[in-house]
Write a protein that holds these residues in place. Structure first.
Motif, PDB file in Angstrom:
ATOM      1  N   ILE A  22       0.830  -1.207   0.000  1.00  0.00           N
ATOM      2  CA  ILE A  22       0.000   0.000   0.000  1.00  0.00           C
ATOM      3  C   ILE A  22       0.863   1.254   0.000  1.00  0.00           C
ATOM      4  CG2 ILE A  22      -1.707   1.330   1.302  1.00  0.00           C
ATOM      5  CD1 ILE A  22      -2.865  -1.121  -0.084  1.00  0.00           C
ATOM      6  N   GLN A  23       1.941   1.259   0.802  1.00  0.00           N
ATOM      7  CA  GLN A  23       2.846   2.412   0.845  1.00  0.00           C
ATOM      8  C   GLN A  23       3.451   2.683  -0.533  1.00  0.00           C
ATOM      9  OE1 GLN A  23       5.727   1.548   3.892  1.00  0.00           O
ATOM     10  NE2 GLN A  23       4.211   1.621   5.541  1.00  0.00           N
ATOM     11  N   THR A  24       3.854   1.605  -1.205  1.00  0.00           N
ATOM     12  CA  THR A  24       4.462   1.752  -2.526  1.00  0.00           C
ATOM     13  C   THR A  24       3.449   2.272  -3.540  1.00  0.00           C
ATOM     14  OG1 THR A  24       5.916  -0.122  -2.019  1.00  0.00           O
ATOM     15  CG2 THR A  24       5.792   0.565  -4.318  1.00  0.00           C
ATOM     16  N   LEU A  25       2.222   1.761  -3.466  1.00  0.00           N
ATOM     17  CA  LEU A  25       1.171   2.243  -4.377  1.00  0.00           C
ATOM     18  C   LEU A  25       0.855   3.711  -4.124  1.00  0.00           C
ATOM     19  CD1 LEU A  25      -1.200  -0.867  -4.301  1.00  0.00           C
ATOM     20  CD2 LEU A  25       0.083  -0.038  -6.287  1.00  0.00           C
ATOM     21  N   LYS A  26       0.897   4.119  -2.857  1.00  0.00           N
ATOM     22  CA  LYS A  26       0.624   5.530  -2.535  1.00  0.00           C
ATOM     23  C   LYS A  26       1.743   6.422  -3.063  1.00  0.00           C
ATOM     24  CE  LYS A  26      -2.514   5.042   1.378  1.00  0.00           C
ATOM     25  NZ  LYS A  26      -2.770   5.287   2.822  1.00  0.00           N
ATOM     26  N   LYS A  27       2.976   5.923  -3.028  1.00  0.00           N
ATOM     27  CA  LYS A  27       4.088   6.683  -3.592  1.00  0.00           C
ATOM     28  C   LYS A  27       3.926   6.855  -5.101  1.00  0.00           C
ATOM     29  CE  LYS A  27       7.585   5.433  -0.146  1.00  0.00           C
ATOM     30  NZ  LYS A  27       8.820   4.652   0.125  1.00  0.00           N
ATOM     31  N   LEU A  28       3.228   5.894  -5.704  1.00  0.00           N
ATOM     32  CA  LEU A  28       2.970   5.968  -7.145  1.00  0.00           C
ATOM     33  C   LEU A  28       1.791   6.876  -7.470  1.00  0.00           C
ATOM     34  CD1 LEU A  28       3.433   2.201  -8.154  1.00  0.00           C
ATOM     35  CD2 LEU A  28       5.023   4.096  -8.584  1.00  0.00           C
ATOM     36  N   GLY A  29       1.070   7.308  -6.404  1.00  0.00           N
ATOM     37  CA  GLY A  29      -0.025   8.246  -6.627  1.00  0.00           C
ATOM     38  C   GLY A  29      -1.399   7.785  -6.184  1.00  0.00           C
ATOM     39  N   LEU A  30      -1.513   6.575  -5.645  1.00  0.00           N
ATOM     40  CA  LEU A  30      -2.825   6.096  -5.191  1.00  0.00           C
ATOM     41  C   LEU A  30      -3.257   6.881  -3.956  1.00  0.00           C
ATOM     42  CD1 LEU A  30      -5.079   3.942  -5.541  1.00  0.00           C
ATOM     43  CD2 LEU A  30      -3.839   2.542  -3.877  1.00  0.00           C
ATOM     44  N   LYS A  31      -4.434   7.488  -4.011  1.00  0.00           N
ATOM     45  CA  LYS A  31      -4.912   8.292  -2.889  1.00  0.00           C
ATOM     46  C   LYS A  31      -5.443   7.409  -1.766  1.00  0.00           C
ATOM     47  CE  LYS A  31      -5.906  12.366  -5.677  1.00  0.00           C
ATOM     48  NZ  LYS A  31      -6.928  13.336  -6.136  1.00  0.00           N
ATOM     49  N   GLU A  32      -6.249   6.428  -2.123  1.00  0.00           N
ATOM     50  CA  GLU A  32      -6.771   5.503  -1.114  1.00  0.00           C
ATOM     51  C   GLU A  32      -7.320   4.250  -1.795  1.00  0.00           C
ATOM     52  OE1 GLU A  32      -9.987   7.316   0.979  1.00  0.00           O
ATOM     53  OE2 GLU A  32     -11.239   7.546  -0.796  1.00  0.00           O
ATOM     54  N   TRP A  33      -7.345   3.168  -1.016  1.00  0.00           N
ATOM     55  CA  TRP A  33      -7.953   1.944  -1.518  1.00  0.00           C
ATOM     56  C   TRP A  33      -9.453   2.168  -1.617  1.00  0.00           C
ATOM     57  CZ3 TRP A  33      -5.400  -2.138  -3.439  1.00  0.00           C
ATOM     58  CH2 TRP A  33      -6.149  -3.295  -3.735  1.00  0.00           C
ATOM     59  N   ASN A  34     -10.096   1.631  -2.638  1.00  0.00           N
ATOM     60  CA  ASN A  34     -11.527   1.881  -2.816  1.00  0.00           C
ATOM     61  C   ASN A  34     -12.254   0.629  -3.303  1.00  0.00           C
ATOM     62  OD1 ASN A  34     -11.259   1.789  -5.764  1.00  0.00           O
ATOM     63  ND2 ASN A  34     -10.245   3.776  -5.561  1.00  0.00           N
ATOM     64  N   THR A  35     -13.548   0.758  -3.421  1.00  0.00           N
ATOM     65  CA  THR A  35     -14.396  -0.365  -3.808  1.00  0.00           C
ATOM     66  C   THR A  35     -14.050  -0.889  -5.201  1.00  0.00           C
ATOM     67  OG1 THR A  35     -16.204   0.519  -2.476  1.00  0.00           O
ATOM     68  CG2 THR A  35     -16.788  -1.138  -4.091  1.00  0.00           C
ATOM     69  N   ASP A  36     -13.741   0.006  -6.113  1.00  0.00           N
ATOM     70  CA  ASP A  36     -13.386  -0.414  -7.477  1.00  0.00           C
ATOM     71  C   ASP A  36     -12.158  -1.323  -7.462  1.00  0.00           C
ATOM     72  OD1 ASP A  36     -15.457   0.940  -8.618  1.00  0.00           O
ATOM     73  OD2 ASP A  36     -14.272   2.683  -9.240  1.00  0.00           O
ATOM     74  N   LEU A  37     -11.169  -0.969  -6.660  1.00  0.00           N
ATOM     75  CA  LEU A  37      -9.945  -1.769  -6.580  1.00  0.00           C
ATOM     76  C   LEU A  37     -10.209  -3.118  -5.903  1.00  0.00           C
ATOM     77  CD1 LEU A  37      -7.289   0.955  -5.709  1.00  0.00           C
ATOM     78  CD2 LEU A  37      -7.622  -0.219  -7.891  1.00  0.00           C
ATOM     79  N   SER A  38     -11.093  -3.124  -4.925  1.00  0.00           N
ATOM     80  CA  SER A  38     -11.455  -4.384  -4.264  1.00  0.00           C
ATOM     81  C   SER A  38     -12.121  -5.331  -5.252  1.00  0.00           C
ATOM     82  CB  SER A  38     -12.399  -4.121  -3.079  1.00  0.00           C
ATOM     83  OG  SER A  38     -11.722  -3.459  -2.037  1.00  0.00           O
ATOM     84  N   LYS A  39     -13.034  -4.799  -6.058  1.00  0.00           N
ATOM     85  CA  LYS A  39     -13.732  -5.613  -7.055  1.00  0.00           C
ATOM     86  C   LYS A  39     -12.764  -6.095  -8.135  1.00  0.00           C
ATOM     87  CE  LYS A  39     -18.333  -3.566  -6.461  1.00  0.00           C
ATOM     88  NZ  LYS A  39     -19.404  -2.754  -7.091  1.00  0.00           N
ATOM     89  N   LEU A  40     -11.863  -5.220  -8.537  1.00  0.00           N
ATOM     90  CA  LEU A  40     -10.861  -5.568  -9.544  1.00  0.00           C
ATOM     91  C   LEU A  40      -9.978  -6.707  -9.032  1.00  0.00           C
ATOM     92  CD1 LEU A  40      -9.611  -4.622 -12.328  1.00  0.00           C
ATOM     93  CD2 LEU A  40      -7.978  -3.319 -10.933  1.00  0.00           C
ATOM     94  N   THR A  41      -9.561  -6.596  -7.777  1.00  0.00           N
ATOM     95  CA  THR A  41      -8.701  -7.614  -7.168  1.00  0.00           C
ATOM     96  C   THR A  41      -9.414  -8.950  -7.063  1.00  0.00           C
ATOM     97  OG1 THR A  41      -7.506  -5.923  -5.911  1.00  0.00           O
ATOM     98  CG2 THR A  41      -7.322  -8.197  -5.136  1.00  0.00           C
ATOM     99  N   GLU A  42     -10.693  -8.926  -6.678  1.00  0.00           N
ATOM    100  CA  GLU A  42     -11.468 -10.167  -6.570  1.00  0.00           C
ATOM    101  C   GLU A  42     -11.592 -10.849  -7.932  1.00  0.00           C
ATOM    102  OE1 GLU A  42     -15.182 -10.262  -4.582  1.00  0.00           O
ATOM    103  OE2 GLU A  42     -14.425  -9.291  -2.755  1.00  0.00           O
ATOM    104  N   ARG A  43     -11.821 -10.073  -8.966  1.00  0.00           N
ATOM    105  CA  ARG A  43     -11.934 -10.650 -10.313  1.00  0.00           C
ATOM    106  C   ARG A  43     -10.607 -11.263 -10.746  1.00  0.00           C
ATOM    107  NH1 ARG A  43     -13.925  -6.876 -14.708  1.00  0.00           N
ATOM    108  NH2 ARG A  43     -14.322  -8.842 -15.776  1.00  0.00           N
ATOM    109  N   PHE A  44      -9.509 -10.599 -10.398  1.00  0.00           N
ATOM    110  CA  PHE A  44      -8.188 -11.115 -10.740  1.00  0.00           C
ATOM    111  C   PHE A  44      -7.895 -12.393  -9.952  1.00  0.00           C
ATOM    112  CE2 PHE A  44      -3.358 -10.428 -10.621  1.00  0.00           C
ATOM    113  CZ  PHE A  44      -3.188 -10.969 -11.881  1.00  0.00           C
ATOM    114  N   GLU A  45      -8.269 -12.404  -8.671  1.00  0.00           N
ATOM    115  CA  GLU A  45      -8.068 -13.587  -7.834  1.00  0.00           C
ATOM    116  C   GLU A  45      -8.881 -14.775  -8.342  1.00  0.00           C
ATOM    117  OE1 GLU A  45      -6.980 -11.570  -3.496  1.00  0.00           O
ATOM    118  OE2 GLU A  45      -9.006 -12.294  -3.880  1.00  0.00           O
ATOM    119  N   LYS A  46      -9.996 -14.505  -8.976  1.00  0.00           N
ATOM    120  CA  LYS A  46     -10.829 -15.579  -9.528  1.00  0.00           C
ATOM    121  C   LYS A  46     -10.407 -15.968 -10.946  1.00  0.00           C
ATOM    122  CE  LYS A  46     -15.219 -15.213  -7.030  1.00  0.00           C
ATOM    123  NZ  LYS A  46     -16.684 -15.017  -7.190  1.00  0.00           N
TER     124      LYS A  46
END
Length: 202
Positions: A22-46
Motif C-alpha cells: 500500500i505504501q508503494t502504491l501511494k508513492k505511485l499516486g494512489l490516494k486511497e484503496w476503494n471499492t473499485d480496486l477491491s472488485k478488480l482484485t477479486e476478479r483477478f483472484e478468480k
C-alpha cells in the motif's frame, strides 16, 4: 479424528507485507484503496481477468504510474517463507492428507516461486495432495462453492477435515459447512504450533 488439513497460503504458510504494498502504491499516486480496486482484485483472484487487464484497471487510479511500476508494487505483498514451516509440512505430510485453498492471484504465486526458487517450491508443493489457487479454479473463499469444490473433488469428510486460515470470514464459512477450524492469529500464533496448541489431538 482429523485426517485432512486444508491450509490457507498467505499469512498462514507464507508471510505477507500488505503495508509495504500500500505504501508503494501511494508513492505511485494512489490516494486511497476503494471499492473499485477491491472488485478488480477479486476478479483477478478468480482468474476472471488477465494480468494485463488487472494492471491497466489499477492504472486508472494511478495514471502516472507505469504498468511495470504497479506490478512491482503488487509483488511486494509476498514476503518470506520460514524454513520451519516447510519442515513442519514435510513432517506431517505422511500422516495427513494436505491441501491448500487460497485466494491467490497469478502475480503473487509467480513472485513466491521466483523468491523461493525451484528446489524450495518443489519441496513445498510435494507436501500436498493438491494445491488450489483461486485464480486457477475460478472460486474464492469465503464463498461456500470454493470449499465444496475441494471437498467434493477429493471425497473429504468435513468433520474429519481441519481448515486453517487467518481471516474470520473464511473460518466462519468453513465452520458453516461442518469443517473443523483453526482461526490462526497472525503475529501471535504460528502454524507449526498446530499440535502443541492441541488444535489436533494425537
Amino acid at each position: 479424528m482429523i485426517n485432512t488439513i486444508i491450509f490457507d497460503f498467505g499469512d498462514v504458510l507464507i508471510n505477507t507485507d500488505k503495508a509495504t504494498t500500500i505504501q508503494t502504491l501511494k508513492k505511485l499516486g494512489l490516494k486511497e484503496w476503494n471499492t473499485d480496486l477491491s472488485k478488480l482484485t477479486e476478479r483477478f483472484e478468480k482468474g476472471k481477468i488477465t494480468e494485463a487487464k488487472f494492471l491497466s484497471g489499477f492504472q486508472k487510479h494511478i495514471p502516472n504510474a507505469s504498468l511495470d511500476d504497479i506490478r512491482s508494487a503488487w509483488r511486494k505483498f509476498i514476503a518470506d517463507f520460514p524454513l520451519k514451516r516447510l519442515e513442519f509440512l514435510q513432517n506431517i505430510s505422511n500422516n495427513y492428507r494436505l491441501f491448500i485453498l487460497s485466494n491467490a492471484d497469478m502475480i503473487h504465486v509467480d513472485e513466491f516461486e521466483y523468491q523461493a526458487g525451484s528446489s524450495f517450491f518443489g519441496d513445498f508443493y510435494r507436501c500436498f495432495e493438491k494445491v488450489y489457487y483461486s485464480f486457477e479454479i475460478g472460486k474464492r473463499t469465503p464463498d461456500s462453492e470454493a470449499f465444496s469444490y475441494v471437498i467434493n473433488k477429493h471425497d473429504l469428510s468435513p468433520k474429519r477435515t481441519l481448515f486453517v486460515d487467518d481471516k474470520l470470514e473464511n473460518i466462519e464459512a468453513a465452520k458453516a459447512l461442518g469443517l473443523k477450524v483453526w482461526h490462526l492469529k497472525v503475529g501471535e500464533e504460528d502454524v507449526t504450533e498446530l499440535f502443541s496448541k492441541k488444535i489436533i489431538r494425537v
